[in-house]
Design a protein around this motif. Structure first.
Motif, PDB file in Angstrom:
ATOM      1  N   HIS A 187       0.894  -1.283   0.015  1.00 55.81           N
ATOM      2  CA  HIS A 187       0.063  -0.182   0.099  1.00 55.81           C
ATOM      3  C   HIS A 187       0.707   1.313   0.043  1.00 55.81           C
ATOM      4  N   THR A 242       1.630   4.987   0.435  1.00 51.30           N
ATOM      5  CA  THR A 242       0.857   5.825   1.393  1.00 51.30           C
ATOM      6  C   THR A 242       1.127   7.431   1.063  1.00 51.30           C
ATOM      7  N   THR A 243       0.193   8.302   1.721  1.00 46.64           N
ATOM      8  CA  THR A 243       0.247   9.876   1.463  1.00 46.64           C
ATOM      9  C   THR A 243       1.620  10.406   1.941  1.00 46.64           C
ATOM     10  N   ARG A 303       6.807  14.879  19.704  1.00 48.96           N
ATOM     11  CA  ARG A 303       5.845  14.264  18.853  1.00 48.96           C
ATOM     12  C   ARG A 303       6.627  13.852  17.538  1.00 48.96           C
ATOM     13  N   VAL A 325       1.492  21.953   4.916  1.00 45.34           N
ATOM     14  CA  VAL A 325       0.842  21.064   6.163  1.00 45.34           C
ATOM     15  C   VAL A 325       1.793  20.311   6.654  1.00 45.34           C
ATOM     16  N   GLY A 373       0.273  21.455   9.754  1.00 49.18           N
ATOM     17  CA  GLY A 373       0.069  20.143  10.085  1.00 49.18           C
ATOM     18  C   GLY A 373      -1.076  19.987  10.088  1.00 49.18           C
ATOM     19  N   GLN A 374      -1.872  18.379  10.257  1.00 45.18           N
ATOM     20  CA  GLN A 374      -3.078  18.182  10.248  1.00 45.18           C
ATOM     21  C   GLN A 374      -3.712  17.771  11.487  1.00 45.18           C
ATOM     22  N   ARG A 386       2.563  18.811  18.847  1.00 43.95           N
ATOM     23  CA  ARG A 386       3.281  19.222  17.566  1.00 43.95           C
ATOM     24  C   ARG A 386       3.854  20.515  17.693  1.00 43.95           C
ATOM     25  N   HIS A 441      -5.331  13.163   4.808  1.00 45.91           N
ATOM     26  CA  HIS A 441      -5.389  14.494   4.322  1.00 45.91           C
ATOM     27  C   HIS A 441      -6.797  15.021   4.209  1.00 45.91           C
TER      28      HIS A 441
HETATM   29  C1  HEM Z   1      -2.514   2.274   9.835  1.00 46.25           C
HETATM   30  C2  HEM Z   1      -1.841   2.639  10.952  1.00 46.25           C
HETATM   31  C3  HEM Z   1      -1.654   4.204  11.240  1.00 46.25           C
HETATM   32  C4  HEM Z   1      -1.850   4.693  12.521  1.00 46.25           C
HETATM   33  C5  HEM Z   1      -1.902   4.112  13.705  1.00 46.25           C
HETATM   34  C6  HEM Z   1      -1.571   6.165  12.105  1.00 46.25           C
HETATM   35  C7  HEM Z   1      -1.617   7.010  13.365  1.00 46.25           C
HETATM   36  C8  HEM Z   1      -1.607   8.367  13.104  1.00 46.25           C
HETATM   37  C9  HEM Z   1      -1.786   9.454  13.948  1.00 46.25           C
HETATM   38  C10 HEM Z   1      -2.176   9.079  15.516  1.00 46.25           C
HETATM   39  C11 HEM Z   1      -1.776  10.716  13.499  1.00 46.25           C
HETATM   40  C12 HEM Z   1      -1.946  11.973  14.158  1.00 46.25           C
HETATM   41  C13 HEM Z   1      -0.607  12.517  14.591  1.00 46.25           C
HETATM   42  C14 HEM Z   1      -0.940  13.880  15.063  1.00 46.25           C
HETATM   43  O1  HEM Z   1      -1.889  14.675  14.928  1.00 46.25           O
HETATM   44  O2  HEM Z   1      -0.162  14.367  16.158  1.00 46.25           O
HETATM   45  C15 HEM Z   1      -1.426  10.168  12.117  1.00 46.25           C
HETATM   46  C16 HEM Z   1      -1.490  11.430  11.008  1.00 46.25           C
HETATM   47  C17 HEM Z   1      -0.989  11.062   9.837  1.00 46.25           C
HETATM   48  N1  HEM Z   1      -0.721  10.061   8.994  1.00 46.25           N
HETATM   49 FE1  HEM Z   1      -1.186   8.267  10.223  1.00 46.25          FE
HETATM   50  N2  HEM Z   1      -1.454   6.343  10.736  1.00 46.25           N
HETATM   51  C18 HEM Z   1      -1.408   5.096  10.014  1.00 46.25           C
HETATM   52  C19 HEM Z   1      -1.408   4.852   8.717  1.00 46.25           C
HETATM   53  C20 HEM Z   1      -1.227   6.048   7.923  1.00 46.25           C
HETATM   54  C21 HEM Z   1      -1.149   5.689   6.431  1.00 46.25           C
HETATM   55  C22 HEM Z   1      -1.307   4.498   5.770  1.00 46.25           C
HETATM   56  C23 HEM Z   1      -0.883   7.072   6.098  1.00 46.25           C
HETATM   57  C24 HEM Z   1      -0.794   7.368   4.643  1.00 46.25           C
HETATM   58  C25 HEM Z   1      -1.866   6.880   3.708  1.00 46.25           C
HETATM   59  C26 HEM Z   1      -0.719   8.051   7.264  1.00 46.25           C
HETATM   60  C27 HEM Z   1      -0.329   9.265   6.933  1.00 46.25           C
HETATM   61  C28 HEM Z   1      -0.607  10.270   7.798  1.00 46.25           C
HETATM   62  C29 HEM Z   1      -0.650  11.491   7.804  1.00 46.25           C
HETATM   63  C30 HEM Z   1      -0.287  12.275   6.294  1.00 46.25           C
HETATM   64  C31 HEM Z   1      -0.901  12.299   8.941  1.00 46.25           C
HETATM   65  C32 HEM Z   1      -1.040  13.810   9.158  1.00 46.25           C
HETATM   66  C33 HEM Z   1       0.254  14.416   9.220  1.00 46.25           C
HETATM   67  C34 HEM Z   1      -0.068  15.684  10.270  1.00 46.25           C
HETATM   68  O3  HEM Z   1      -0.784  15.280  11.399  1.00 46.25           O
HETATM   69  O4  HEM Z   1       0.353  16.400  10.157  1.00 46.25           O
HETATM   70  N3  HEM Z   1      -0.972   7.322   8.237  1.00 46.25           N
HETATM   71  N4  HEM Z   1      -1.350   9.204  11.719  1.00 46.25           N
END
Ligand code: HEM
Ligand code: SF4
Lengths: 168, 551
Positions: free
Chosen positions: B84, B86-87, B164, B182, B206-207, B250, B464
């Motif tokens: 898979h 990812t972004t 973080r 972001v 950030g998101q 963050r 996103h």
């Molecule tokens: C399946 C297991 C995954 C878990 C447990 C997980 C967990 C998290 C968590 C907890 C956050 C929030 C972080 C924060 O706000 O401080 C986050 C943000 C993010 N994750 Fe995941 N994630 C997973 C899978 C993925 C996948 C598959 C992708 C891509 C398709 C991805 C891309 C991102 C992105 C782009 C963010 C936002 C970045 C941001 O907060 O600025 N993650 N993830």
């Protein structure tokens, strides 16, 4: 408690003092930052004194006293709380501290090399702790990508220096 | 492409050996799951709803054909035949066995890949414009600087236990395809008035549950100062970022609470102390890494290929694919070919081992052996001769990789959601499949035009959704899956966070709601106006009215 220092496991000879009178007794003592600040005039004569620095405190507060103290203890409340790494580098690289910097708290062996690189030279562990993984982790990676407090040459510089120069 | 030297190789191989030891200690029971957790997380190994998940870094989205073949091999040999994308330009395997993960890492090391820092509160894989080195609008190649950042951030002794996770993105182009605003730190390569190359430094985007757009921290940092400036930015964050509340940890919260000016002041003060030291980059190293990204041996063409235009005229299917999936290249006679991983009704970002092998073959045959991963969860062949596009398109069709929907409504970004993720409120994949089916008519898709539709299964926003033109967020309403819709988000150089339109819908209603939104746009749009332009002109009122009625 045991102390891992310079590749060896030692018995820790330092104690913690709660009052200035106690700290002035024979032996090596750590005092809290508050105690130090309150009793600076009394304590300044003693050589074997260390200060425990809370991890939200800027090490700059110690700047005027660093030539008088033998050690700084950094507290890591959790292995995930990495503020002490920045404190250690500030103490070594900006403030030029040459005494012992010890790390205390629930750290994990895999962090040992990072601690050393940041200028921590002693880690406090339980007497019962298995120190094998700590010692192994300290020497695991031979090259480094970035400069830190340990004067190792980062890859981006070492690649362009003559090998003799790197070795010296 | 960058090739490892002895130092890079030693570090990655040492890491594999270390992890092998750790897994052995876990399997023998010497380490408890609690003790093992931080160790596996430093190697991208998560424990998910049903199984372990391994996240492999694709540094700044760049893959060689040999690396892509290795990813295919791993999918086949150690997983269930797919991966898979990812972004974050990485690849995730959903079903690895714990005992086999050291072997997977060893196989990756053979092709100069790893899973280091793909999770944990450290500096994660730096992402970049997927058109790097090929885009017509580029000031400089972001891969050079991303590789320099990759090395500096790998095993950083001071910044491996930050408050973080930390994400850095780099673009060298006018048009931002890397969503730098972001990210925790966003870097834009620029030239100053004197014509010197340098970097604009943004921070605090950030998101997650508090989406924020990054603020400009410094307008120009010279090439040699990149690492010292980054180190100052990170040190201020490591010391002052909040650790009392993980939702406020963050850098975006620090920058918001201090204000961008005060954060910048503290960074400048720290920078002043370290700027002239060992951190300043030697020109010889910049030159060495730049040379690794030298142009491939392009042929010289005078202009566009006539044969290519002839084919577009003859074959409607080809023409449609070219319109959406092919982008201009900096060299006359070449093109950038985007490969959609969003077939109608498919799972966004998934690719089978056979498809990965096929893409590797196409890259060898038609794109100097280079592949890119786009943050929209698609693949890219960056350097294709226009004359070869038709052959490529036919070959892609044979492996079901010719969906002509890049940038269109079918090009949905979706996180794994409740099908895999333990944090999810709702499923993302079935909803994205249903939407993809609903908008499966390719002529209609092309008529609707450019629009981004992003789905996350919870507020963490891995899909996103905040920056999708249409964003869909899974929410839990008394144990049932509901979806909240936002409009107006965008991840480009005019980045913005979308606004909630109104009450949430169930999965079925959500598909209809998107249909309503699209119909409203089509009715309102003026000539040549994209969805986002119409929305910005009319505001959300007509859309709300269509969805919820006048009130
Ligand atoms: C399946 C297991 C995954 C878990 C447990 C997980 C967990 C998290 C968590 C907890 C956050 C929030 C972080 C924060 O706000 O401080 C986050 C943000 C993010 N994750 Fe995941 N994630 C997973 C899978 C993925 C996948 C598959 C992708 C891509 C398709 C991805 C891309 C991102 C992105 C782009 C963010 C936002 C970045 C941001 O907060 O600025 N993650 N993830
Ligand atoms: S957005 Fe939520 S549901 Fe989706 S992958 Fe991230 S944490 Fe899981």
């Amino acid at each position: 408690m045991a102390l891992i220092k310079q590749g060896r496991v030692l018995q820790d000879r330092w104690q913690t003092a709660e009052t200035a009178t106690e700290a002035l007794k024979p032996g090596a003592y750590f005092v809290s930052l508050e105690l130090w600040q309150a009793e600076r005039e009394l304590l300044r004569g003693k050589t074997a004194i260390g200060i425990t620095l809370p991890n939200d405190t800027d090490p700059e507060v110690l700047a005027p006293d660093l030539d008088r103290i033998a050690a700084v203890a950094l507290r890591f409340p959790a292995f995930t709380d990495g503020r002490g790494f920045s404190q250690a580098r500030t103490l070594r690289e900006h403030l030029g501290f040459r005494g012992e910097i010890r790390a205390e708290g629930p750290l994990i062996p895999d962090q040992h090399q990072f601690l050393l690189r940041c200028g921590v030279d002693a880690v406090v562990v339980d007497d019962a702790a298995d120190t094998g993984p700590w010692l192994a982790a300290a020497r695991r990676y031979r090259s480094v990508y970035q400069p830190a407090a340990d004067d190792r040459i980062p890859a981006y510089r070492g690649r362009h220096t003559a090998p003799q120069a790197i070795a010296s | 492409m960058y090739a490892y030297d002895a130092i890079d190789r030693e570090l990655v191989e040492t890491r594999v050996a270390e992890f092998r030891e750790q897994v052995a200690r876990r399997v023998s029971g010497e380490l408890t799951e609690e003790q093992f957790r931080p160790l596996r997380l430093m190697n991208g190994l998560y424990l998910q709803l049903h199984a372990y998940m391994l996240r492999v870094a694709v540094p700044y989205g760049v893959l060689s054909s040999a690396q892509m073949r290795k990813l295919a091999h791993i999918a086949r040999r150690y997983d269930r035949g797919y991966g898979h994308f990812t972004t974050r330009q990485n690849i995730q395997y959903n079903w690895p066995k714990l005992e086999e993960t050291p072997d997977i890492l060893a196989e990756l090391a053979e092709v100069e890949m790893h899973a280091i820092q793909t999770s944990g509160n450290c500096i994660r894989n730096t992402t970049a414009d997927q058109f790097a080195g090929a885009a017509a609008d580029e000031v400089d190649d972001p891969r050079i600087w991303s590789e320099i950042i990759r090395q500096w951030s790998t095993f950083h002794p001071e910044f491996s236990f930050l408050p973080r996770k930390f994400k850095i993105a780099v673009t060298g182009a006018q048009k931002d395809r890397a969503a730098i605003k972001v990210h925790d730190i966003g870097i834009v390569i620029v030239r100053n008035d004197a014509g010197e190359l340098g970097f604009q430094m943004w921070a605090g985007g950030g998101q997650g549950r508090t989406p924020m757009i990054a603020k400009l921290i410094r307008g120009f940092v010279a090439e040699r100062d990149l690492l010292s400036y980054l180190e100052a930015m990170l040190r201020v964050y490591n010391r002052h970022g909040r650790r009392d509340n993980k939702y406020k940890a963050r850098i975006k919260i620090l920058v918001h609470e201090l204000g961008a000016d005060e954060y910048a002041r503290q960074v400048e003060a720290e920078w002043a102390r370290i700027r002239e030291g060992v951190l300043s980059l030697p020109q010889a190293e910049i030159d060495r890494i730049r040379a690794a990204f030298d142009e491939p041996p392009f042929e010289r063409f005078e202009g566009d290929s006539r044969a290519f235009h002839g084919k577009r005229f003859e074959d409607r299917g080809f023409q449609r694919w070219v319109r959406s999936n092919v982008k201009p290249h900096k060299k006359p006679g070449y093109a950038i070919a985007n490969i959609s991983l969003k077939p109608v009704g498919g799972i966004p970002g998934d690719a089978t081992a056979d498809q990965m092998d096929a893409v590797a073959d196409f890259a060898d045959r038609w794109s100097f052996g280079e592949v890119r991963v786009a943050h929209e969860q698609n693949l890219v062949l960056p350097h294709v001769r226009q004359d070869d596009l038709y052959g490529l398109w036919l070959a892609l069709g044979a492996v079901d990789l010719d969906t002509p929907n890049i940038g269109l409504l079918g090009d949905i970004i979706a996180c794994p959601g409740l099908d895999y993720c333990s944090l999810a409120n709702a499923r993302s994949i079935p909803l994205s499949q249903a939407l993809s089916e609903r908008f499966g008519d390719l002529d209609r898709l092309h008529d609707i035009g450019e629009i981004s539709l992003n789905i996350s299964g919870c507020i963490n926003a891995c899909g996103h959704h905040h920056v999708g033109n249409i964003g869909i967020l899974g929410v839990d309403k008394k144990g049932e899956e509901f979806y909240q819709i936002t409009l107006g988000g965008r991840a480009d150089e005019d980045a913005a966070v979308g606004r909630i339109v109104g009450r949430a819908f169930d999965a079925h209603e959500t598909v209809d709601a998107v249909e309503t939104i699209v119909e409203t746009y089509v009715a309102q749009r003026r000539d040549g106006e994209r969805f986002i332009d119409t929305l910005e002109r009319t505001g959300p009122a007509p859309f709300k009215e269509a969805l919820y009625g006048a009130d």
